[in-house]
Design a protein around this motif. Structure first.
Motif, PDB file in Angstrom:
ATOM      1  N   ARG A 104       0.815  -1.220   0.000  1.00 29.22           N
ATOM      2  CA  ARG A 104       0.000   0.000   0.000  1.00 29.22           C
ATOM      3  C   ARG A 104       0.855   1.280   0.000  1.00 29.22           C
ATOM      4  O   ARG A 104       0.447   2.316   0.491  1.00 29.22           O
ATOM      5  N   ASP A 105       2.075   1.186  -0.561  1.00 25.74           N
ATOM      6  CA  ASP A 105       2.905   2.394  -0.686  1.00 25.74           C
ATOM      7  C   ASP A 105       2.403   3.282  -1.817  1.00 25.74           C
ATOM      8  O   ASP A 105       2.632   4.488  -1.823  1.00 25.74           O
ATOM      9  N   LEU A 106       1.778   2.688  -2.803  1.00 25.28           N
ATOM     10  CA  LEU A 106       1.228   3.460  -3.925  1.00 25.28           C
ATOM     11  C   LEU A 106      -0.261   3.181  -4.036  1.00 25.28           C
ATOM     12  O   LEU A 106      -0.725   2.105  -3.624  1.00 25.28           O
ATOM     13  N   VAL A 107      -1.000   4.141  -4.577  1.00 27.36           N
ATOM     14  CA  VAL A 107      -2.435   3.894  -4.792  1.00 27.36           C
ATOM     15  C   VAL A 107      -2.644   3.395  -6.205  1.00 27.36           C
ATOM     16  O   VAL A 107      -1.875   3.748  -7.101  1.00 27.36           O
ATOM     17  N   ASN A 108      -3.663   2.571  -6.396  1.00 31.87           N
ATOM     18  CA  ASN A 108      -3.911   2.137  -7.778  1.00 31.87           C
ATOM     19  C   ASN A 108      -4.753   3.178  -8.504  1.00 31.87           C
ATOM     20  O   ASN A 108      -5.307   4.102  -7.886  1.00 31.87           O
ATOM     21  N   THR A 109      -4.869   3.024  -9.778  1.00 32.89           N
ATOM     22  CA  THR A 109      -5.495   4.053 -10.622  1.00 32.89           C
ATOM     23  C   THR A 109      -6.957   4.284 -10.219  1.00 32.89           C
ATOM     24  O   THR A 109      -7.417   5.433 -10.167  1.00 32.89           O
ATOM     25  N   THR A 110      -7.696   3.202  -9.937  1.00 30.50           N
ATOM     26  CA  THR A 110      -9.117   3.333  -9.592  1.00 30.50           C
ATOM     27  C   THR A 110      -9.284   4.167  -8.319  1.00 30.50           C
ATOM     28  O   THR A 110     -10.103   5.099  -8.267  1.00 30.50           O
ATOM     29  N   GLU A 111      -8.473   3.812  -7.305  1.00 37.02           N
ATOM     30  CA  GLU A 111      -8.562   4.554  -6.034  1.00 37.02           C
ATOM     31  C   GLU A 111      -8.182   6.013  -6.229  1.00 37.02           C
ATOM     32  O   GLU A 111      -8.796   6.916  -5.651  1.00 37.02           O
ATOM     33  N   LEU A 112      -7.148   6.211  -7.051  1.00 37.89           N
ATOM     34  CA  LEU A 112      -6.694   7.593  -7.292  1.00 37.89           C
ATOM     35  C   LEU A 112      -7.795   8.384  -8.002  1.00 37.89           C
ATOM     36  O   LEU A 112      -8.073   9.539  -7.642  1.00 37.89           O
ATOM     37  N   ASP A 113      -8.464   7.745  -8.983  1.00 40.89           N
ATOM     38  CA  ASP A 113      -9.554   8.415  -9.699  1.00 40.89           C
ATOM     39  C   ASP A 113     -10.687   8.760  -8.733  1.00 40.89           C
ATOM     40  O   ASP A 113     -11.265   9.856  -8.794  1.00 40.89           O
ATOM     41  N   GLU A 114     -11.009   7.783  -7.864  1.00 41.29           N
ATOM     42  CA  GLU A 114     -12.077   8.025  -6.881  1.00 41.29           C
ATOM     43  C   GLU A 114     -11.710   9.199  -5.974  1.00 41.29           C
ATOM     44  O   GLU A 114     -12.530  10.079  -5.691  1.00 41.29           O
ATOM     45  N   PHE A 115     -10.437   9.198  -5.520  1.00 41.32           N
ATOM     46  CA  PHE A 115      -9.978  10.246  -4.626  1.00 41.32           C
ATOM     47  C   PHE A 115     -10.037  11.615  -5.320  1.00 41.32           C
ATOM     48  O   PHE A 115     -10.567  12.592  -4.764  1.00 41.32           O
ATOM     49  N   LEU A 116      -9.546  11.635  -6.570  1.00 43.37           N
ATOM     50  CA  LEU A 116      -9.548  12.913  -7.286  1.00 43.37           C
ATOM     51  C   LEU A 116     -10.978  13.372  -7.565  1.00 43.37           C
ATOM     52  O   LEU A 116     -11.282  14.572  -7.490  1.00 43.37           O
ATOM     53  N   GLY A 117     -11.895  12.397  -7.839  1.00 51.30           N
ATOM     54  CA  GLY A 117     -13.312  12.719  -8.049  1.00 51.30           C
ATOM     55  C   GLY A 117     -13.918  13.329  -6.776  1.00 51.30           C
ATOM     56  O   GLY A 117     -14.657  14.342  -6.837  1.00 51.30           O
ATOM     57  N   ALA A 118     -13.555  12.707  -5.623  1.00 55.84           N
ATOM     58  CA  ALA A 118     -14.075  13.205  -4.340  1.00 55.84           C
ATOM     59  C   ALA A 118     -13.548  14.614  -4.061  1.00 55.84           C
ATOM     60  O   ALA A 118     -14.276  15.473  -3.555  1.00 55.84           O
ATOM     61  N   VAL A 119     -12.263  14.842  -4.414  1.00 51.98           N
ATOM     62  CA  VAL A 119     -11.675  16.184  -4.216  1.00 51.98           C
ATOM     63  C   VAL A 119     -12.434  17.206  -5.058  1.00 51.98           C
ATOM     64  O   VAL A 119     -12.780  18.301  -4.578  1.00 51.98           O
ATOM     65  N   ASP A 120     -12.744  16.828  -6.298  1.00 51.92           N
ATOM     66  CA  ASP A 120     -13.476  17.737  -7.186  1.00 51.92           C
ATOM     67  C   ASP A 120     -14.862  18.045  -6.603  1.00 51.92           C
ATOM     68  O   ASP A 120     -15.312  19.208  -6.586  1.00 51.92           O
ATOM     69  N   THR A 121     -15.575  16.982  -6.118  1.00 57.06           N
ATOM     70  CA  THR A 121     -16.911  17.158  -5.543  1.00 57.06           C
ATOM     71  C   THR A 121     -16.842  18.091  -4.332  1.00 57.06           C
ATOM     72  O   THR A 121     -17.671  19.010  -4.182  1.00 57.06           O
ATOM     73  N   LEU A 122     -15.824  17.846  -3.473  1.00 56.51           N
ATOM     74  CA  LEU A 122     -15.664  18.661  -2.265  1.00 56.51           C
ATOM     75  C   LEU A 122     -15.426  20.130  -2.631  1.00 56.51           C
ATOM     76  O   LEU A 122     -16.018  21.045  -2.059  1.00 56.51           O
ATOM     77  N   ARG A 123     -14.540  20.319  -3.664  1.00 54.77           N
ATOM     78  CA  ARG A 123     -14.223  21.694  -4.055  1.00 54.77           C
ATOM     79  C   ARG A 123     -15.477  22.407  -4.579  1.00 54.77           C
ATOM     80  O   ARG A 123     -15.753  23.553  -4.251  1.00 54.77           O
ATOM     81  N   GLU A 124     -16.242  21.686  -5.377  1.00 51.50           N
ATOM     82  CA  GLU A 124     -17.470  22.285  -5.913  1.00 51.50           C
ATOM     83  C   GLU A 124     -18.450  22.621  -4.777  1.00 51.50           C
ATOM     84  O   GLU A 124     -19.089  23.688  -4.784  1.00 51.50           O
TER      85      GLU A 124
END
Lengths: 216, 258
Positions: free
Chosen positions: A176-196
């Protein structure tokens, strides 16, 4: 001028064998007759390539800033060894084609037509190693050795790809030193939702503030 | 170079090197001839002994640079017993032609007989000729070689001009010659070998120590790599360069006629 290394003479002999077995290379060599190119392989060496009487001559190493008296070069190409190999091994085309210039890793100076002519010449002169080997050990052993070599390269490529995939999987799923692409996409999506949401909240608060200040 | 080129001097007034000795200009050729007359019969054995067989590799490397193809013409100046010529005969094939020239008739006879014994006939010519005045038309050869011969030539600049003249445009001159070791650490060993072991070998095997002392001395008096490169450029050779072999004990100089 320092001594030209023996390996460069061997390379020159190899290229010249190819030159006289390729009609296209001969046409190019005639076009480039009496011209010279300096090839700066950054961090390795500097080579002077010239064509005289349908024959390629290689000399070096040469100090980049100096040229032998009366032996100027018409063009120069400089780049890292990998970039220059990609340039020669790349698809057919001109130097101006950005696909053949890997980023800013290759720099061309002087007469671009001549530089491009030399690039095309080197593409035609890349030796057929099976043919060269056949001259030393015979056709059948050369064929078999080439098959082994091709198999080894194929295995190496596949091993490199598999090792990369396994390492990535371990770092993402096990340690778990790196995140996989799906988790990263989810995280970035959540960041976008939070910012909005924050932006909307900010706008609402501003509106409430303005309403409270307004005269009744 | 130690050779006098002062204007107004006749050849008989000039002096040149014969090993470490200074001799009148016209005398050198005759003295070189007598050295090679003396060693001709044992020349190949001595080459193997002196270089521990490395001369075969040096010649093999030189031959790899000729770029000769079937049907072409080559000239081997100072051909001696014909080692370089043999390789070039294979490269040019039956359709080509190789000419051997040497100032020493005895060496040339040995070389010619050896090549004929090995089945090279029809595309081979031999003639006694001076490298300074080659008796060929301009633009005659695709490649000219001179192996371990230039240091014995009296007027090296004239020989280079003459060899350039007979080359075709685009043709290449290859000079295989002893030179100056590139590593200082090699020099004392090389000197001890040259001035003590070589004359001793010469005395035991060929019964002639003096000729092999001359060999060692003539190597020391021969221009070093950079000086010979400058001479090639002065003789109007293009793309002149050299390769050091065995740490610079031997060097191959190359130049093209444009």
């Amino acid at each position: 001028m320092p001594a030209t290394p023996v390996w460069l003479a061997a390379l020159e002999a190899l290229f010249n064998r190819g030159l006289h077995s390729s009609a296209q290379a001969l046409v190019l060599a005639k076009r480039l007759d009496t011209t010279a190119l300096r090839l700066d392989v950054i961090g390795v060496t500097s080579i002077r390539a010239s064509v005289i009487g349908a024959r390629l001559a290689l000399a070096g190493p040469e100090p980049s800033a100096m040229e032998p008296p009366g032996e100027r070069v018409d063009a120069s190409i400089s780049g890292s060894p990998l970039a220059l190999l990609r340039l020669i091994g790349g698809p057919e085309g001109r130097l101006g084609n950005r696909r053949n210039l890997p980023g800013a890793a290759v720099r061309v100076r002087g007469d671009a037509e001549i530089a491009n002519g030399y690039r095309q010449l080197f593409v035609h002169l890349m030796p057929d190693f099976e043919e060269e080997l056949a001259g030393l050990v015979g056709d059948l052993p050369a064929r078999r050795l080439s098959q082994y070599a091709r198999g080894a390269f194929k295995w190496l490529r596949s091993a490199r790809r598999t090792t990369g995939e396994n390492l990535a999987e371990y770092l993402q799923e096990e340690s778990r030193d790196l995140v996989n692409t799906t988790e990263l996409d989810e995280f970035l999506g959540a960041v976008d939702t939070l910012r909005e949401s924050v932006d909307r909240l900010e706008a609402r608060l501003t509106r409430l503030e303005l309403r409270s200040k307004a005269p009744a | 170079m130690g050779q006098a080129f002062r204007a107004g001097m006749s050849n008989s007034d000039r002096s040149t090197d014969f090993g470490f000795e200074k001799v009148p200009w016209p005398e050198k050729a005759a003295r070189v001839r007598s050295v090679f007359d003396s060693v001709a019969s044992k020349y190949d054995v001595m080459n193997d002994l002196m270089s521990l067989g490395a001369h075969r590799l040096w010649k093999h490397f030189t031959l790899s640079l000729t770029g000769l193809r079937r049907g072409q013409r080559a000239l081997d100046v100072a051909a001696g017993t014909g080692d370089l010529a043999r390789g070039m005969l294979r490269q040019v094939g039956k359709e080509g032609r190789v000419v051997l020239s040497d100032v020493n008739a005895r060496m040339l006879e040995t070389g010619r007989d050896r090549l004929i014994d090995r089945g090279f006939v029809g595309n081979l010519e031999c003639l006694v000729a001076d490298a300074e005045r080659l008796p060929f038309a301009d633009d005659s050869f695709d490649c000219v070689t001179i192996g371990f011969g230039l240091r014995n030539v009296t007027d090296k600049a004239a020989a280079l001009r003459s060899m350039r003249r007979v080359l075709k445009p685009g043709g290449q001159l290859l000079i295989l010659e002893f030179s100056t070791p590139a590593f200082a650490a090699l020099k004392p060993i090389y000197d001890a070998y040259s001035f003590h072991a070589l004359p001793l070998l010469g005395r035991i095997v060929a019964g002639d120590a003096a000729s092999y002392r001359y060999l060692a001395e003539s190597i020391r008096m021969h221009p070093d790599q950079e000086s010979l490169l400058d001479m090639l450029r002065a003789a109007a050779f293009a793309e002149a360069r050299y390769h050091n072999l065995s740490g610079g004990i031997v060097a191959v100089h190359r130049g093209y006629k444009t």
